[in-house]
Design a protein around this motif. Sequence first.
Motif, short mmCIF file in Angstrom:
data_model
loop_
_atom_site.label_atom_id
_atom_site.label_comp_id
_atom_site.label_asym_id
_atom_site.label_seq_id
_atom_site.Cartn_x
_atom_site.Cartn_y
_atom_site.Cartn_z
N ILE A 128 0.81 -1.08 0.13
CA ILE A 128 -0.03 0.09 0.15
C ILE A 128 0.80 1.41 -0.13
CG2 ILE A 128 -1.80 1.35 1.52
CD1 ILE A 128 -2.94 -1.28 2.37
N LYS A 129 0.67 2.25 -0.92
CA LYS A 129 1.32 3.42 -1.05
C LYS A 129 0.65 4.22 -2.03
CE LYS A 129 4.41 1.05 -4.58
NZ LYS A 129 5.79 0.89 -5.11
N PRO A 130 1.00 5.39 -1.98
CA PRO A 130 0.26 6.53 -2.95
C PRO A 130 0.14 6.22 -4.61
CG PRO A 130 1.56 7.79 -1.46
CD PRO A 130 1.81 6.37 -1.27
N PRO A 131 1.29 5.42 -5.09
CA PRO A 131 1.29 5.16 -6.47
C PRO A 131 0.42 4.01 -6.72
CG PRO A 131 3.48 5.48 -5.98
CD PRO A 131 2.66 5.30 -4.53
N ASN A 132 0.05 3.36 -5.65
CA ASN A 132 -1.01 2.06 -5.83
C ASN A 132 -2.38 2.43 -5.48
OD1 ASN A 132 1.06 0.37 -6.96
ND2 ASN A 132 1.64 -0.58 -4.98
N VAL A 183 -9.55 3.64 -5.71
CA VAL A 183 -9.26 2.00 -6.06
C VAL A 183 -7.92 1.57 -5.82
CG1 VAL A 183 -9.19 0.55 -7.90
CG2 VAL A 183 -10.96 2.23 -7.86
N LEU A 184 -7.61 0.37 -5.00
CA LEU A 184 -6.49 -0.15 -4.41
C LEU A 184 -5.95 -1.13 -5.46
CD1 LEU A 184 -4.66 0.03 -1.93
CD2 LEU A 184 -5.96 -1.83 -0.73
N LEU A 185 -4.58 -0.69 -5.88
CA LEU A 185 -3.95 -1.44 -6.99
C LEU A 185 -2.81 -2.34 -6.37
CD1 LEU A 185 -3.66 1.39 -9.52
CD2 LEU A 185 -5.43 -0.12 -9.44
N ASP A 186 -2.36 -3.22 -7.42
CA ASP A 186 -0.91 -4.08 -7.27
C ASP A 186 -0.85 -4.74 -6.11
OD1 ASP A 186 -0.31 -3.34 -9.87
OD2 ASP A 186 1.05 -1.87 -9.33
N GLY A 210 10.53 2.06 3.15
CA GLY A 210 9.70 3.07 3.72
C GLY A 210 8.27 3.10 4.19
N PHE A 211 7.59 2.10 3.38
CA PHE A 211 6.23 2.01 3.57
C PHE A 211 6.09 0.61 4.22
CE2 PHE A 211 5.94 5.16 0.22
CZ PHE A 211 4.91 5.64 0.57
N ALA A 212 6.92 -0.17 4.33
CA ALA A 212 6.93 -1.48 4.89
C ALA A 212 7.33 -1.47 6.40
CB ALA A 212 7.65 -2.66 4.08
N PRO A 213 6.87 -1.78 7.36
CA PRO A 213 7.38 -1.68 8.65
C PRO A 213 8.38 -2.79 8.80
CG PRO A 213 5.14 -2.91 8.63
CD PRO A 213 5.52 -2.40 7.24
N ALA A 252 1.28 0.99 6.45
CA ALA A 252 1.68 1.51 5.22
C ALA A 252 0.62 2.60 4.86
CB ALA A 252 1.51 0.33 3.91
N LEU A 253 -0.80 2.29 5.47
CA LEU A 253 -1.50 3.28 5.44
C LEU A 253 -1.49 4.60 6.21
CD1 LEU A 253 -5.12 1.34 5.42
CD2 LEU A 253 -4.57 2.80 3.66
#
Length: 357
Positions: free
Chosen positions: A159-163, A174-177, A207-210, A226-227
């Motif tokens: 989960i990240k802004p480009p997805n 919509v949540l992608l990838d 960075g988004f992964a804990p 990640a959210l």
Amino acid sequence: MSDPNSQDRQDSRLSQKLCDSGQLFRDRYEVVRVLGRGGFGVTHLARDRMLPGSPLCVIKQLFPKVSHPIALERAKQRFRREARILGRLGSHSQLPMLLDYFTFQGEFFLVQEYIHGDTLSREVRKGGAQKEPVVKKFLAEVLPAVRYIHRNRVIHRDIKPPNIIRCRDDNRLVLLDFGAVRECLHHDDDPGDHAASPTTHFVGTMGFAPPEQLALRPTYSSDIYALGVTCLYLLSGKSPLEFDIDPETQELDWQRSVSISQSFERLLSKMLTTDLSARFKRIDEVQRALQLEEHYSNLERCLNRVPRAAEAANPEDVELEQNLSPIQRRAAAIRSLRQRQQQHSRGSSGQGPVFPL
């Protein structure tokens, strides 16, 4: 020794062929152009000529990082399994619908619904950092999709802004990838290593992964982290790698980079802590906290009473009160109020009133 770049050149040639041949791919798809490239493959925009109106779709060409025939067959089996999961999840309005999946010339392909819109990262690049109410609205809108994924026993892991894309037609997010399908594409070339599994490879974005995800032990709470980082990006316009990190706790030092209410800061802090025992465990908990958050400042004014200077207790009592829970502080305030009113009543009539609790 094989050329490490030969596979990439082959992939590029296949991608170029899909775009320039003028023929229908698999006698069905007219490839229009390349939408993006990454380490895991190439994404193409295409038209499905077998459907009325030739609607647009997305063809994801995934590159398997395996070469041994047995390992490749295992990767295909995992790909089919994960594709079936995507097919099941695609029934949710905030997840792209899976239209087809297949293998072709040693490559893996997914065909998904095309979502016309802008990603959150593009929105921030165009409009700048967003205000607290907008970010709260984003969180309220995206949480149901993540909740649906988790209820189907799937961890997104990327989960990240480009997805996350905002559909231009109806403004839905919509949540992608998903990271799950990409996981089956890594090296696993020892056919005798029966202990090898997809979980031996990191899937996600730095960075988004804990920390637990970096240690190859992702949980549902990893998506919550990640959210939280995505909310930070929306609030500050800064990538997580731009924040300082506490070397002892590995916590992001983000509070000075955003201007938000104390109650929302507390909510984000519980999403962003690296301590799994202190982080929200389930999406339901985040949703409840977010629903209460907008009323929290009013509740605080009702539950917490700051004594006037003339009525201030001695320092020891003040310190003791600060260690009480909100309910305990409320009870103490009620008892204090009753005592003052009874004293006032006795001073005027000799009999104090009775207050129901």
